[in-house]
Design a protein around this motif. Sequence first.
Motif, PDB file in Angstrom:
ATOM      1  N   SER A 201       0.846  -1.195   0.000  1.00 42.57           N
ATOM      2  CA  SER A 201       0.000   0.000   0.000  1.00 42.57           C
ATOM      3  C   SER A 201       0.879   1.242   0.000  1.00 42.57           C
ATOM      4  O   SER A 201       2.089   1.175   0.256  1.00 42.57           O
ATOM      5  CB  SER A 201      -0.912   0.026   1.233  1.00 42.57           C
ATOM      6  N   SER A 202       0.263   2.385  -0.263  1.00 39.07           N
ATOM      7  CA  SER A 202       0.997   3.655  -0.209  1.00 39.07           C
ATOM      8  C   SER A 202       1.499   3.926   1.201  1.00 39.07           C
ATOM      9  O   SER A 202       2.586   4.490   1.398  1.00 39.07           O
ATOM     10  CB  SER A 202       0.090   4.802  -0.665  1.00 39.07           C
ATOM     11  N   TYR A 203       0.711   3.512   2.191  1.00 34.04           N
ATOM     12  CA  TYR A 203       1.090   3.699   3.594  1.00 34.04           C
ATOM     13  C   TYR A 203       2.367   2.933   3.915  1.00 34.04           C
ATOM     14  O   TYR A 203       3.298   3.469   4.534  1.00 34.04           O
ATOM     15  CB  TYR A 203      -0.065   3.244   4.479  1.00 34.04           C
ATOM     16  N   VAL A 307     -17.562  -1.601   8.587  1.00 29.73           N
ATOM     17  CA  VAL A 307     -16.962  -0.546   9.420  1.00 29.73           C
ATOM     18  C   VAL A 307     -15.597  -1.027   9.886  1.00 29.73           C
ATOM     19  O   VAL A 307     -15.449  -2.169  10.343  1.00 29.73           O
ATOM     20  CB  VAL A 307     -17.862  -0.233  10.634  1.00 29.73           C
ATOM     21  N   PHE A 308     -14.598  -0.154   9.762  1.00 29.54           N
ATOM     22  CA  PHE A 308     -13.254  -0.511  10.214  1.00 29.54           C
ATOM     23  C   PHE A 308     -12.600   0.725  10.819  1.00 29.54           C
ATOM     24  O   PHE A 308     -12.567   1.788  10.199  1.00 29.54           O
ATOM     25  CB  PHE A 308     -12.404  -1.042   9.055  1.00 29.54           C
ATOM     26  N   ALA A 309     -12.068   0.577  12.045  1.00 31.15           N
ATOM     27  CA  ALA A 309     -11.526   1.728  12.767  1.00 31.15           C
ATOM     28  C   ALA A 309     -10.035   1.634  13.015  1.00 31.15           C
ATOM     29  O   ALA A 309      -9.452   2.529  13.627  1.00 31.15           O
ATOM     30  CB  ALA A 309     -12.250   1.893  14.104  1.00 31.15           C
ATOM     31  N   GLY A 310      -9.380   0.557  12.549  1.00 26.56           N
ATOM     32  CA  GLY A 310      -7.947   0.414  12.753  1.00 26.56           C
ATOM     33  C   GLY A 310      -7.149   1.069  11.644  1.00 26.56           C
ATOM     34  O   GLY A 310      -7.690   1.561  10.656  1.00 26.56           O
ATOM     35  N   CYS A 311      -5.836   1.062  11.827  1.00 29.99           N
ATOM     36  CA  CYS A 311      -4.922   1.520  10.784  1.00 29.99           C
ATOM     37  C   CYS A 311      -4.244   0.282  10.222  1.00 29.99           C
ATOM     38  O   CYS A 311      -3.256  -0.190  10.773  1.00 29.99           O
ATOM     39  CB  CYS A 311      -3.897   2.514  11.341  1.00 29.99           C
ATOM     40  N   GLU A 312      -4.807  -0.259   9.148  1.00 28.45           N
ATOM     41  CA  GLU A 312      -4.324  -1.486   8.550  1.00 28.45           C
ATOM     42  C   GLU A 312      -3.298  -1.167   7.470  1.00 28.45           C
ATOM     43  O   GLU A 312      -3.409  -0.159   6.780  1.00 28.45           O
ATOM     44  CB  GLU A 312      -5.504  -2.248   7.941  1.00 28.45           C
ATOM     45  N   ASP A 313      -2.301  -2.050   7.330  1.00 23.86           N
ATOM     46  CA  ASP A 313      -1.292  -1.820   6.292  1.00 23.86           C
ATOM     47  C   ASP A 313      -1.931  -1.836   4.907  1.00 23.86           C
ATOM     48  O   ASP A 313      -1.621  -1.007   4.065  1.00 23.86           O
ATOM     49  CB  ASP A 313      -0.193  -2.878   6.390  1.00 23.86           C
ATOM     50  N   LEU A 328     -17.709   1.044   2.464  1.00 26.84           N
ATOM     51  CA  LEU A 328     -16.834   1.043   3.631  1.00 26.84           C
ATOM     52  C   LEU A 328     -16.997   2.338   4.419  1.00 26.84           C
ATOM     53  O   LEU A 328     -17.104   3.424   3.835  1.00 26.84           O
ATOM     54  CB  LEU A 328     -15.376   0.898   3.203  1.00 26.84           C
ATOM     55  N   VAL A 329     -17.005   2.204   5.734  1.00 25.60           N
ATOM     56  CA  VAL A 329     -16.866   3.347   6.642  1.00 25.60           C
ATOM     57  C   VAL A 329     -15.602   3.058   7.429  1.00 25.60           C
ATOM     58  O   VAL A 329     -15.585   2.183   8.305  1.00 25.60           O
ATOM     59  CB  VAL A 329     -18.083   3.489   7.569  1.00 25.60           C
ATOM     60  N   ALA A 330     -14.512   3.762   7.113  1.00 22.28           N
ATOM     61  CA  ALA A 330     -13.204   3.347   7.620  1.00 22.28           C
ATOM     62  C   ALA A 330     -12.361   4.541   8.047  1.00 22.28           C
ATOM     63  O   ALA A 330     -12.513   5.653   7.524  1.00 22.28           O
ATOM     64  CB  ALA A 330     -12.453   2.550   6.544  1.00 22.28           C
ATOM     65  N   PHE A 331     -11.466   4.265   8.997  1.00 20.09           N
ATOM     66  CA  PHE A 331     -10.470   5.257   9.413  1.00 20.09           C
ATOM     67  C   PHE A 331      -9.571   5.564   8.223  1.00 20.09           C
ATOM     68  O   PHE A 331      -9.066   4.668   7.547  1.00 20.09           O
ATOM     69  CB  PHE A 331      -9.666   4.707  10.582  1.00 20.09           C
ATOM     70  N   GLY A 332      -9.358   6.847   7.979  1.00 25.95           N
ATOM     71  CA  GLY A 332      -8.703   7.288   6.748  1.00 25.95           C
ATOM     72  C   GLY A 332      -7.198   7.277   6.761  1.00 25.95           C
ATOM     73  O   GLY A 332      -6.568   8.174   6.182  1.00 25.95           O
ATOM     74  N   ARG A 333      -6.604   6.293   7.396  1.00 28.46           N
ATOM     75  CA  ARG A 333      -5.165   6.085   7.318  1.00 28.46           C
ATOM     76  C   ARG A 333      -4.905   4.650   6.915  1.00 28.46           C
ATOM     77  O   ARG A 333      -5.758   3.789   7.013  1.00 28.46           O
ATOM     78  CB  ARG A 333      -4.483   6.368   8.669  1.00 28.46           C
ATOM     79  N   ALA A 336      -6.833   1.665   3.909  1.00 28.99           N
ATOM     80  CA  ALA A 336      -8.162   2.185   3.563  1.00 28.99           C
ATOM     81  C   ALA A 336      -8.059   3.410   2.664  1.00 28.99           C
ATOM     82  O   ALA A 336      -8.928   3.645   1.813  1.00 28.99           O
ATOM     83  CB  ALA A 336      -8.939   2.520   4.827  1.00 28.99           C
ATOM     84  N   PHE A 337      -7.006   4.185   2.829  1.00 27.21           N
ATOM     85  CA  PHE A 337      -6.817   5.384   2.000  1.00 27.21           C
ATOM     86  C   PHE A 337      -6.658   5.002   0.535  1.00 27.21           C
ATOM     87  O   PHE A 337      -7.082   5.739  -0.362  1.00 27.21           O
ATOM     88  CB  PHE A 337      -5.597   6.163   2.499  1.00 27.21           C
TER      89      PHE A 337
END
Length: 411
Positions: A201-203, A307-313, A328-333, A336-337
């Motif tokens: 991922s970009s992250y 729904v996902f609230a973690g920061c996944e790779d 998806l409703v997800a934390f934007g880092r 998910a980004f």
Amino acid sequence: MHHMRRAELETIARPKGLQRRVGSKLPLALADRNAKIAIVHDWCPDFRGGERVLSRICKIFPNAEVFTLFDFLPKDIKDQYFQDVAFHSSVANRLPMVQSYYRALFFLCPFLIEQFDVTGYDAVISSSAAFARGVITRPDQPHLCYVHSPIRYAWDEQFSYLEQGRLGFGPKGLVYRYMLHHLRTWDTRTAHGPDLMLANSSYVRSRIQRIYGRESQVVFPPVAIDELEFVADKDDYYVTASFLAPYKRTDLIIKAFNDMPSRRLVVVGEGQQSQGLRSMAGANVVFTGYLPRREFVRTVAKAKAMVFAGCEDFGIALAEAQACGTPLVAFGRGGAFDIVRPFGDIEDPTGILFGRQSVECLKEAIEVFERNETLITPQACRFNAARFSEDRFDLAMLKALAIAQSFHVRR
């Protein structure tokens, strides 16, 4: 060892990159699928995202063999996803009841990974979130590394892991901190072994640059889109699906839905937090535990949103939800980004990204989603998922290995 120049890296993502010259005027060919490849994977405790990537790499290279520190995959998984693939595990895999404490042996893993002899293979592909990249190779042996993540608990997430383990500055805490210090030294040294690094991922690409000072190319993990059921007619529940570990932040999702008792949440998965999460959940939150693959897909496909609230790779489950037509409703880092086409910023949105890991921010994101639900269509989600297809992954891996091999042709 060999650092990729940015121009060379960019060619992996573009078909025209096959025309890159390598010491001649001939185009760069794809790697040979029938080559004898050693695939080194950290460990196989279960069949999750990293193991799905491993399975696909084995399909690309049918003569490959897998080297992994710990192998706990059940026979039915091996038969389905790794048919006729030879697995080689470390000597520590034979320790009594090691499945219950293998993670605590992290300080031995650099030594153990260096004991695998892969020098007789045409090339090495490491599938690494921790140790696999450190395998010892010949100087003339191509080494392609697919990076799921730099070692989370040794670098930027060290302090959260120590806090979760209640490891302060007492004797035990100091021993762990000292071992992590040495792990970072080893990790930095071995980061320059592979000829080419791919990031999932970009992250992760940004973390590779910051931690190791290396360039890498993003190649998204493969998603078996054709095997995932597309459902346009959704049920009236939300779903979250993951291994129930602290960094996934399932606790935050449950707290948010506790404050929204009229909305239903289905929690799929098990993990070290299972008992604690169940004890804090309200009546509108249902736990399914681990689900067989077909039932898991059906549960995700029928949900009105994941729904996902973690920061996944990266988060293969998030991409799979999109393939099922599920917003998806997800934390934007994190991953998910890369996966979500966010509402409000882009045409044909596929979900909502929220900016902070807080109950209030998540609740607000749910409200925004429900006000604009008709604008986030299942069809757009399915179309978006095509970016993560298996064919795209296969071609990117074949190109990348060919580039890694080209370094040794030029010597």
